[in-house]
Design a protein around this motif. Structure first.
Motif, PDB file in Angstrom:
ATOM      1  N   SER A 137      48.867 -20.761  24.471  1.00 33.35           N
ATOM      2  CA  SER A 137      49.671 -19.700  25.109  1.00 33.35           C
ATOM      3  C   SER A 137      48.986 -18.348  24.985  1.00 33.35           C
ATOM      4  N   ARG A 139      45.831 -17.843  24.783  1.00 36.36           N
ATOM      5  CA  ARG A 139      44.701 -17.833  25.711  1.00 36.36           C
ATOM      6  C   ARG A 139      45.178 -17.472  27.113  1.00 36.36           C
ATOM      7  N   GLN A 140      46.343 -18.024  27.477  1.00 34.05           N
ATOM      8  CA  GLN A 140      46.879 -17.731  28.808  1.00 34.05           C
ATOM      9  C   GLN A 140      47.152 -16.243  28.970  1.00 34.05           C
ATOM     10  N   LYS A 143      43.418 -14.285  29.030  1.00 36.90           N
ATOM     11  CA  LYS A 143      42.583 -14.433  30.230  1.00 36.90           C
ATOM     12  C   LYS A 143      42.837 -13.315  31.246  1.00 36.90           C
TER      13      LYS A 143
ATOM     14  N   SER B 534      48.435 -19.011  40.062  1.00 35.28           N
ATOM     15  CA  SER B 534      49.403 -19.818  39.318  1.00 35.28           C
ATOM     16  C   SER B 534      50.258 -20.637  40.287  1.00 35.28           C
TER      17      SER B 534
END
Lengths: 333, 543, 284
Positions: A137, A139-140, A143, B534
């Motif tokens: 999470s 890392r998300q 980024k 996404s």
């Protein structure tokens, strides 16, 4: 036998296939031409990139040649030597212009290396964090932050350097001038970081899990695994990342133009980052607008551009080399 | 022991990795927060009545009646301030008085001639007026109060003589009266100092309230209005109230520089003068005389700016940037996507393709300023023959071409091979299956790449420096050859407004406002790109 | 009529095919009596320099279900994908020998690939619907053939989905994304999509390998219903499946056709040792 087989199948299947499996002559011709034409069109469009690179080299060389090759051969060599080894940069001088670009070349390297000193450790460690330490999470979240850092226009960083960092340096750190090598280096390091992180992270992730597991299995800590196994295994990728970051820093114009102070001299003592320097890119940006065409000054600016171009081209080749090596290695060759 | 050391080193390593990321985030926040905060002030602020006046005059905006009412309301409190100022400055600004009296004398001469006064009487009256004038001028020059009073008394003798009643000379008497009243509160020996300070006060009042109603409209647009924003008004108010002064330090030994109020009873320049009430009055009535109101100036993003960047917004810059980027995309998207298609779907692994790949990478690594040079040496010189929107857009197109190629290539490559197989298995040719299956599946990825390169093109400055960007270029004339005209652009504007534009240094909120606009534009594009991506991954998961 | 004036017809060059090669050991003892639709003679397929399948000689009869079994990497998928030239997507491949479909040498330059692939449909190992709606997935092929009429397409969608036994499950969600379906449903959708181009032959490349037993049973029922109307060639790992659905079975091993014959015979009385080993589970 071949023909008879075909004949037999044909007879048997005659009812089955309503649309012929064989091309008619026109279909064949049309398909052939369409494919050839399509292929040729696509190829020529793709070839545009090659043409563009060649055109860039051609025009930059074309405009810089009159500076070098003027007068006899000896004079040409003399001018080139002066350009590369002397520090006097007085192109505007009417009677006795001097075109010694050494201090400018040194200035460019100076801010670039200054940027790398900050960006390389931070970038590689951050890449390690993202590839091996951070939970999914986190890392998300990281980024997009890196992407945004990469996307912010250089001129905005330049404004930040001039309007916020420079006054802070002058008032809080007590520097004589806020626009100096340190300022430019700091901002450049922020700009080089996203490149370094993303390429280095790719390199680290490409080293397989098995390698890490083997190391952990032998009782190594994470630090030992990373420093002694994973980073060495991916070192060509990390070198490529650093070189790409360096390219970003050396080719950057707006930030160094606005933040470096543009004084064309070599800092002395050499470690004194609080002095103003001038870079190759900033020289072009600052002077080309006011120079009449087809003067020595105009051509020498293209000469600087040529230098810059060769520099980045060389770095690009080196990074390609490391990338190729890394790819080969990670395929296990 | 050794294990502990290793553990400690491990923790140190983890910590430093985490610290790097924290540093990264901190760098982003350190950049974004001040830039956006300071930039937001250009759009969200407390606008004064002067701002609304400016909007009405420059952009023909707002309710005229309400504005007129507001102006009337503010005029009253301003008038009180002006009255005090005038009364005081009468005694100080002797040059002005001198001019006034000289003018009156001349007027009187004209008046006499106009009335066809007999020669004898003319000479007499004229010489008397001259005496009055000279007395007054002497009085203005003198710094001794008794002397001045003597002169003024001598003038008053003529007033009693009544021979000047109903003529211009009466105005001279009025001047004398006023002067006499003023000097009672003024230390004449400090007149020079007063004059200097008074000019500061007047300038700051001008900065606050703009030209006085009776003054004629100044030529310069920036001199037509007072403080348009409450924060600026506060700044000018403090300039008005406070001064830097050398005062004796508390121990009485040395002199120190200290900030004191101008109406400070001990140190202030105007202590003991009739100007004293002005300062508190201005301070107390500032919100009445400026009527600040919370303003969301969204038109900032579309307004033209006059003069320089002093008033108005960044409309032309936004327009220019949009034109440049859109045009650049028109040039770059087609070749970019097609090149990527070729590289993925058609190209084998031969030497030519390798060269093409190296060239694309080289193109991506060329410094942006070299693109600028190339744009000038090729597009401007050979293609458009004039630096303008078209040449700048072409240069930008070349710059983003490798970005688009790489992004599209990645996106097309990411389309699963099974899609192609399925399409071909249903009888689609290579081209058909690319158009109907691969391209739609890669679409969001390509779109993401295009949006990101849009942001890149919008932010690049160096390539357009010499190819068509100009600091205060007029809005392109869309009736003519607009593509050959130079244009403003946000990116170049950011550079110019912070480093090049002297006028803009006076309005930092405009400087930050421009940068904020650019950063916001790029951020929005990025957020859209992240969103598209996404959505894409969700769609591929079938949600 | 001479075709392909521009290109050489490499596959028909004499000498490339060993015309006089003796019938291999694999040749079945009971030759095809039915009409054949696919025929291979000494067909060899190369990935680079490595042969994927070697010297395959076999006939497949019209309207039957033919199973190809064999251990992993034995070339059964390679052979199947050669039949409608799906292997074209892989770079650096070439063929030798002859593979004919309906009397047309498929590796000849004169083959109309579009028509070939439309009439020799394929169902892949993993369900691979497009990221489009169910409706668009099925109408993709017909639209390529130029069918534009809404009414025709609607009828076709209904028919194909009914044929693929999917209609009842999805008739209300035709415009929802096909990716939202379950794996088994997706595979049946892929079959329906293939049927929509009105093929004569349906190639199935381990269509049940990614499915659970229940979904597998439904696909097998489907194959049962489809046979006769369509010629079906199915590659499978699962010998029970081959025994259940097919009329004839071919056993591939290490790129070679080892044995080919009636399914019941092959399973009860294999002629070759390796076939016996394989079906009794001694290797594979």
């Amino acid at each position: 036998m071949t023909e008879s087989l075909l004949q037999r199948d044909k007879n048997d299947a005659a009812v089955e296939f309503s649309r012929p499996l064989r091309l008619s002559v026109t279909e064949d011709l049309r398909g052939f031409l369409a494919e050839k034409i399509g292929h040729a069109t696509l190829f020529s469009i793709t070839f545009l990139s090659v043409l563009a690179v060649m055109a860039i080299f051609y025009f930059v060389i074309q405009e810089s040649v009159p500076f070098i090759f003027k007068g006899s051969f000896g004079e040409s060599i003399g001018r080139l030597t002066e350009f590369l080894t002397r520090t006097g940069w007085y192109p505007q001088s009417h009677d006795n212009p001097e075109y010694g670009a050494l201090s400018i070349i040194v200035g460019s390297l100076y801010v670039t290396l200054g940027a790398l000193v900050v960006a390389v450790p931070v970038g590689v460690l951050a890449a390690v964090f993202l590839s091996d330490i951070a939970p999914f999470s986190l890392r998300q979240i990281c980024k997009p932050i890196i992407e945004i850092l990469a996307a912010i226009p250089s001129v905005a960083y330049g404004v930040f350097a001039v309007m916020i960092v420079a006054p802070w340096m002058q008032n809080t750190l007590g520097f004589t001038t806020g626009t100096n090598a340190l300022n430019a280096s700091l901002i450049l390091s922020i700009m080089a970081l996203p490149t370094i992180i993303s390429v280095a992270e790719d390199a680290l992730s490409a080293v397989g899990r098995e390698v890490r597991e083997a190391s952990y299995g032998l009782g190594a800590t994470r630090a030992e695994t990373m420093l002694k196994v994973v980073i060495p295994a991916s070192h060509s990728g990390i070198v490529a990342a650093i070189i790409l970051g360096m390219m970003r820093a050396i080719g950057e114009t707006m930030v160094v133009w606005m933040a470096s102070g543009n004084a064309s001299r070599i800092p002395s003592p050499w470690w004194d980052l609080s002095q103003s320097v001038r870079t190759l890119t900033a020289t072009i940006a600052g002077e080309l607008g006011e120079v009449p065409k087809n003067t020595d000054h105009f051509h020498v600016l293209f000469m600087i551009a040529l230098l810059l171009l060769l520099f980045t081209f060389g770095l690009n080749m080196v990074s390609e080399f490391f990338m190729a090596r890394f790819k080969k290695k990670s395929r296990g060759l | 022991m050794q294990t502990q050391l290793r553990q400690a080193l491990n923790h140190l390593f983890t910590l430093s990795c985490g610290a790097s990321v924290v540093l990264l985030v901190a760098a982003l926040l350190l950049f974004l927060i001040p830039m956006l905060k300071k930039g937001a002030v250009a759009v969200l602020f407390r606008g004064t009545v002067e701002f609304r006046k400016m909007q009405a005059e420059q952009f023909d905006r707002g309710n005229e009646e309400a504005l007129q009412k507001e102006i009337e309301q503010t005029a009253q409190s301003r008038q009180e301030i002006y009255a005090i100022l005038d009364q005081f400055s009468r005694g100080i600004d002797t040059e002005k008085l001198t001019d006034e009296v000289k003018g009156l004398y001349r007027d009187y001469g004209d008046e006499l001639r106009y009335k066809d006064t007999p020669k004898e009487q003319y000479t007499k009256l004229r010489s008397q007026a001259k005496i009055i004038r000279n007395h007054l001028l002497d009085a203005f020059e003198s710094i001794d109060k008794t002397e001045i009073n003597e002169y003024l008394d001598a003038v008053k003798v003529f007033e009693k003589g009544n021979s000047f009643s109903g003529t211009t000379v009466e105005k001279m008497f009025a001047v004398a009266d006023g002067f006499q009243k003023t000097i009672q509160h003024v230390d004449l020996s400090r007149r020079g100092e007063y004059a200097e300070e008074l000019s500061v006060v007047k300038e700051e009042l001008y900065n606050l309230f703009g030209p006085r109603p009776e003054e004629k409209t100044p030529q310069l647009a920036m001199r037509r209005f007072g403080a348009t924003r409450w924060d600026v008004a506060q700044k000018h108010l403090s300039f008005l109230l406070w001064q830097e002064k050398w005062v004796r330090s508390d121990d009485g030994q040395s002199m120190v520089s200290r900030k004191v109020r101008r109406d400070d009873p001990q140190y202030g320049s105007f202590s003991g003068t009739s100007l004293l009430p002005l300062f508190t009055l201005v301070e107390e009535t500032l919100d009445i005389s400026l009527k600040p109101r919370f303003t969301f100036y969204w038109q900032y993003f579309i307004d033209d700016s006059t003069p320089g960047h002093y008033f108005g917004g960044v409309g032309p810059e936004v327009l220019g940037t949009l034109m440049l980027t859109m045009l650049a995309m028109c040039f770059a998207v087609g070749p970019g996507v097609l090149s990527a298609a070729y590289l993925v779907e058609y190209a084998g692994d031969n030497l030519i393709v390798k060269i093409i790949r190296i060239c694309i990478n080289t193109l991506a690594g060329v410094p942006s300023i070299v693109y600028g040079l190339f744009g000038m040496a090729f597009f401007v010189t050979y293609v458009t023959r004039h630096p303008g929107i078209l040449s700048a857009a072409m240069t930008l197109a070349l710059l983003v071409l490798p970005v688009i190629i790489r992004a599209s290539e990645e996106a097309i490559r990411a389309v699963p091979q099974t899609y192609r197989e399925a399409a071909m298995g249903l009888g689609a040719g290579k081209f058909r299956s690319f158009i109907t299956v691969t391209l739609p599946a890669a679409g969001p990825g390509i779109l993401t790449g295009i949006i990101l390169s849009l942001g890149r093109a919008a932010g690049e400055t160096a390539p357009i420096l010499f190819a068509g960007a100009a600091a205060l270029a007029p809005i392109p004339d869309f009736g003519g050859k607009w593509w050959l005209q130079e244009t403003r652009a946000l990116s170049y504007g950011c550079y110019d407004i912070t480093v090049g534009d002297k006028l803009a240094m006076m309005v930092p909120h405009k400087q930050f406002g421009m940068v904020m606009t650019l950063v916001m534009l790029v951020l929005c594009l990025n957020i859209v790109a992240i969103f598209v991506r996404s959505r894409m991954s969700k769609k591929l998961r079938g949600a | 009529m001479e075709l392909t004036p521009i290109r050489k017809r490499a596959a028909l060059q004499p000498g490339k095919i060993r015309l006089n090669s003796p019938p291999s050991a694999a040749a079945e003892e009971t030759p095809c009596t039915q009409k054949t639709i696919i025929g291979a003679r000494d067909f060899t397929f190369y990935y680079g320099s490595k042969a994927g399948v070697e010297n395959i000689t076999m006939d497949i009869e019209v309207g039957s279900v033919t199973a190809i079994i064999g251990p992993s990497g034995c070339g059964k998928s390679t052979f199947l994908r050669s039949i409608n030239r799906m292997n074209d997507l892989i770079p650096q491949t070439r063929t030798e020998g002859l593979l004919s479909v309906g009397g047309q040498d498929v590796y000849d330059k004169s083959t109309n690939l579009v028509n070939l692939r439309q009439q020799v449909g394929m169902v892949f190992q993993r369900p691979n619907p497009f990221a489009k709606s169910i409706y668009d997935n099925i109408t993709y092929g017909p639209k390529l053939q130029g069918i534009r009429s809404k009414a025709k397409l609607n009828a076709l969608v209904e028919k194909c989905l009914k044929d693929a036994a999917l209609w009842d499950e999805v008739k209300d969600d035709l415009h929802k994304s096909a990716l939202a379906l379950s794996g088994g449903q997706q595979q049946r959708l892929c079959i329906a999509r293939t049927l929509a181009t009105k093929p004569r032959v349906v190639l199935m490349d381990e269509p049940c390998s990614a499915l659970d037993p229940l979904a597998t049973a439904r696909i097998e029922d489907l194959i049962e219903e489809l046979k006769g109307t369509y010629t079906i060639v199915i590659v499978t790992h699962n010998m029970q499946q081959a025994a259940r659905v097919s009329k004839r079975t071919a056993f591939f091993c290490l790129g070679k056709l080892i044995e080919y014959g009636q399914t019941d015979k092959l399973f009860t009385n294999p002629q070759e040792k390796s076939t016996e080993d394989y079906i009794t589970g001694r290797f594979g």
